[in-house]
Design a protein around this motif. Structure first.
Motif, short mmCIF file in Angstrom:
data_model
loop_
_atom_site.label_atom_id
_atom_site.label_comp_id
_atom_site.label_asym_id
_atom_site.label_seq_id
_atom_site.Cartn_x
_atom_site.Cartn_y
_atom_site.Cartn_z
N VAL B 19 0.85 -1.19 0.00
CA VAL B 19 0.00 0.00 0.00
C VAL B 19 0.89 1.24 0.00
O VAL B 19 1.99 1.23 0.56
N THR B 20 0.40 2.29 -0.65
CA THR B 20 1.14 3.56 -0.70
C THR B 20 0.28 4.68 -0.15
O THR B 20 -0.85 4.87 -0.59
N SER B 65 9.33 2.17 2.81
CA SER B 65 10.18 2.96 1.94
C SER B 65 9.40 4.20 1.51
O SER B 65 8.17 4.24 1.60
N VAL B 66 10.14 5.20 1.06
CA VAL B 66 9.49 6.42 0.61
C VAL B 66 9.82 6.67 -0.85
O VAL B 66 10.83 6.19 -1.37
N ASN B 67 8.93 7.43 -1.48
CA ASN B 67 9.18 7.96 -2.82
C ASN B 67 9.20 9.47 -2.68
O ASN B 67 8.15 10.11 -2.57
N LYS B 73 7.29 18.15 -4.65
CA LYS B 73 6.98 18.30 -3.23
C LYS B 73 6.05 17.18 -2.78
O LYS B 73 4.98 17.42 -2.18
N SER B 74 6.49 15.98 -3.08
CA SER B 74 5.71 14.79 -2.77
C SER B 74 6.57 13.83 -1.97
O SER B 74 7.76 13.66 -2.24
N PHE B 75 5.94 13.18 -1.00
CA PHE B 75 6.68 12.29 -0.09
C PHE B 75 5.74 11.15 0.31
O PHE B 75 5.09 11.19 1.33
#
Lengths: 113, 114
Positions: B19-20, B65-67, B73-75
């Motif tokens: 899931v994100t 983990s992150v993208n 300006k997205s995290f």
């Protein structure tokens, strides 16, 4: 290691009564200290922060006040509680650089009746 | 002023799936830090992962983990192999590099289903 203590865990107070919530940090010196409030199912609202003894910054006007009488002690107070003061209160500390985030206390659930 | 937006109030995922969670922020700063915190039903706030804005490499902590897309300006936070214990509120947070104050998003409630 550093630990943060916050008490009491739960509190039920009548409208108009005073409030005192306490937060202490162990294992570090000169921490930055914070008080947040979280309404049910909502995000966190910064109430006060302190970068040193006696130094308090307020983020929002409200019925609450904060004090830092000692380096590792942070107190949230009210002279007369309102119903709208109900919520979940979290204390947090950081090392002054913020690089490693906040460490939060376990919180106090306050219900004003 | 800094703002943090989490546009997904609630999400569900099946156990073992991925899931994100989305987070966007607004700032004119160039030096800052981003964090994801987890708040389980106990309401204890737990740091999940952190990212320095000057690092292009995305942070990873085990299944988390992150993208990080600085220009956009997205995290976003990706949780792989979701577990029942991942059920919690997740908060995205922004901190300016020269001042130690966090700005939190409104949170995403994640429910992991068996």
């Amino acid at each position: 290691s550093q630990t943060i203590h916050q008490w009491p865990a739960t509190l039920v107070q009548p409208v108009g009564s005073p409030l005192s919530l306490e937060c202490t940090v162990e294992g570090t010196s000169n921490p930055n200290l914070y008080w947040y409030r979280q309404a049910a199912g909502r995000g966190l609202q910064l109430l006060f922060y302190s970068v040193g003894i006696g130094q308090i910054s307020s983020e929002v006007p409200q019925n609450l006040s904060a004090s830092r009488p000692q380096d590792r002690q942070f107190i949230l107070s009210s002279k007369k509680l309102l119903l709208s003061d109900s919520g979940f209160y979290l204390c947090a500390w950081s090392d002054g650089t913020g690089n490693y985030g906040y460490t939060f206390g376990s919180g106090t659930r306050l219900t004003v009746v | 002023a800094q703002t943090v937006t989490q546009s997904q109030p609630e999400m569900s995922v099946q156990e073992a799936e991925t899931v994100t969670l989305s987070c966007t922020y607004d700032t004119s700063e160039n030096n800052y830090y981003l964090f994801w915190y987890k708040q389980p039903p106990s309401r204890q706030m737990i740091l999940v992962i952190r990212q320095e804005a000057y690092k292009q490499q995305n942070a990873t902590e085990n299944r988390f983990s992150v993208n990080f897309q600085k220009a956009a300006k997205s995290f976003s936070l990706k949780i792989s192999d979701s577990q029942l214990g991942d059920t919690a509120m997740y908060f995205c947070a922004f901190m300016r590099g020269n001042f130690n104050k966090f700005y939190f998003g409104s949170g995403t409630k994640l429910n992991v289903k068996p």
